[in-house]
Design a protein around this motif. Structure first.
Motif, PDB file in Angstrom:
ATOM      1  N   GLU A  45      -7.948  -0.178   6.786  1.00 36.61           N
ATOM      2  CA  GLU A  45      -8.335   0.556   5.575  1.00 36.61           C
ATOM      3  C   GLU A  45      -9.829   0.398   5.315  1.00 36.61           C
ATOM      4  O   GLU A  45     -10.512   1.362   4.950  1.00 36.61           O
ATOM      5  CB  GLU A  45      -7.531   0.060   4.373  1.00 36.61           C
ATOM      6  N   ALA A  46     -10.352  -0.792   5.502  1.00 32.74           N
ATOM      7  CA  ALA A  46     -11.781  -1.027   5.298  1.00 32.74           C
ATOM      8  C   ALA A  46     -12.611  -0.223   6.298  1.00 32.74           C
ATOM      9  O   ALA A  46     -13.658   0.336   5.939  1.00 32.74           O
ATOM     10  CB  ALA A  46     -12.089  -2.515   5.417  1.00 32.74           C
ATOM     11  N   ARG A  49     -12.711   3.313   5.196  1.00 37.77           N
ATOM     12  CA  ARG A  49     -13.643   3.457   4.071  1.00 37.77           C
ATOM     13  C   ARG A  49     -15.094   3.447   4.541  1.00 37.77           C
ATOM     14  O   ARG A  49     -15.932   4.175   4.004  1.00 37.77           O
ATOM     15  CB  ARG A  49     -13.400   2.370   3.037  1.00 37.77           C
ATOM     16  N   TRP A  66     -19.516  -5.585   6.408  1.00 37.24           N
ATOM     17  CA  TRP A  66     -19.015  -4.688   5.365  1.00 37.24           C
ATOM     18  C   TRP A  66     -17.496  -4.607   5.438  1.00 37.24           C
ATOM     19  O   TRP A  66     -16.814  -4.710   4.418  1.00 37.24           O
ATOM     20  CB  TRP A  66     -19.652  -3.309   5.527  1.00 37.24           C
ATOM     21  N   VAL A  67     -16.966  -4.429   6.638  1.00 37.13           N
ATOM     22  CA  VAL A  67     -15.511  -4.331   6.805  1.00 37.13           C
ATOM     23  C   VAL A  67     -14.840  -5.640   6.393  1.00 37.13           C
ATOM     24  O   VAL A  67     -13.803  -5.625   5.724  1.00 37.13           O
ATOM     25  CB  VAL A  67     -15.143  -3.935   8.254  1.00 37.13           C
ATOM     26  N   VAL A  70     -14.829  -5.834   2.510  1.00 33.94           N
ATOM     27  CA  VAL A  70     -13.891  -4.878   1.909  1.00 33.94           C
ATOM     28  C   VAL A  70     -12.449  -5.282   2.210  1.00 33.94           C
ATOM     29  O   VAL A  70     -11.585  -5.229   1.330  1.00 33.94           O
ATOM     30  CB  VAL A  70     -14.195  -3.439   2.386  1.00 33.94           C
ATOM     31  N   ALA A  71     -12.175  -5.709   3.433  1.00 38.38           N
ATOM     32  CA  ALA A  71     -10.809  -6.120   3.792  1.00 38.38           C
ATOM     33  C   ALA A  71     -10.365  -7.322   2.961  1.00 38.38           C
ATOM     34  O   ALA A  71      -9.221  -7.372   2.491  1.00 38.38           O
ATOM     35  CB  ALA A  71     -10.727  -6.437   5.286  1.00 38.38           C
ATOM     36  N   LEU A  74      -9.638  -6.090  -0.526  1.00 46.79           N
ATOM     37  CA  LEU A  74      -8.342  -5.409  -0.559  1.00 46.79           C
ATOM     38  C   LEU A  74      -7.201  -6.423  -0.570  1.00 46.79           C
ATOM     39  O   LEU A  74      -6.208  -6.255  -1.288  1.00 46.79           O
ATOM     40  CB  LEU A  74      -8.197  -4.472   0.643  1.00 46.79           C
TER      41      LEU A  74
END
Length: 101
Positions: A45-46, A49, A66-67, A70-71, A74
């Motif tokens: 999902e990251a 995005r 960044w991933v 974000v992960a 989440l």
């Protein structure tokens, strides 16, 4: 976006991320979440995005960083949602006079 620099993620960058960083990030998020499948979902999902962000012309400075951020966000959001649902169920059961299990 930085001047003179293309904002869009290219195939080579994505393939490099998948080969080099994806397994490590999934394992790290799995440690935080306690679930390998949930970690895979969060990292995927990251990444989606990040791709959407780059398609809008926004720059992602460090794709792995960044991933990962974000992960993990989440994962934390999912945990908070689960805990809030449990509290709500418990309150509902207490109001109805049922035993809490």
């Amino acid at each position: 976006m930085f001047p003179g620099r293309e904002a869009r993620l290219d195939d080579a960058e994505i393939r490099g991320f998948l080969a080099r960083d994806y397994p490590r990030l999934v394992n790290a998020v799995a440690l935080a979440s306690g679930s390998y499948p949930a970690a895979e979902d969060a990292v995927q999902e990251a990444l989606v995005r990040a791709w959407i962000r780059s398609e809008r012309g926004e720059h992602v400075e460090s794709l792995p960083g960044w991933v990962a951020a974000v992960a993990l966000n989440l994962t934390r959001s999912g945990w908070r949602r689960t805990m809030a649902e449990r509290r709500a169920r418990r309150r509902l059961l207490e109001r109805s006079g049922s035993a809490v299990t």
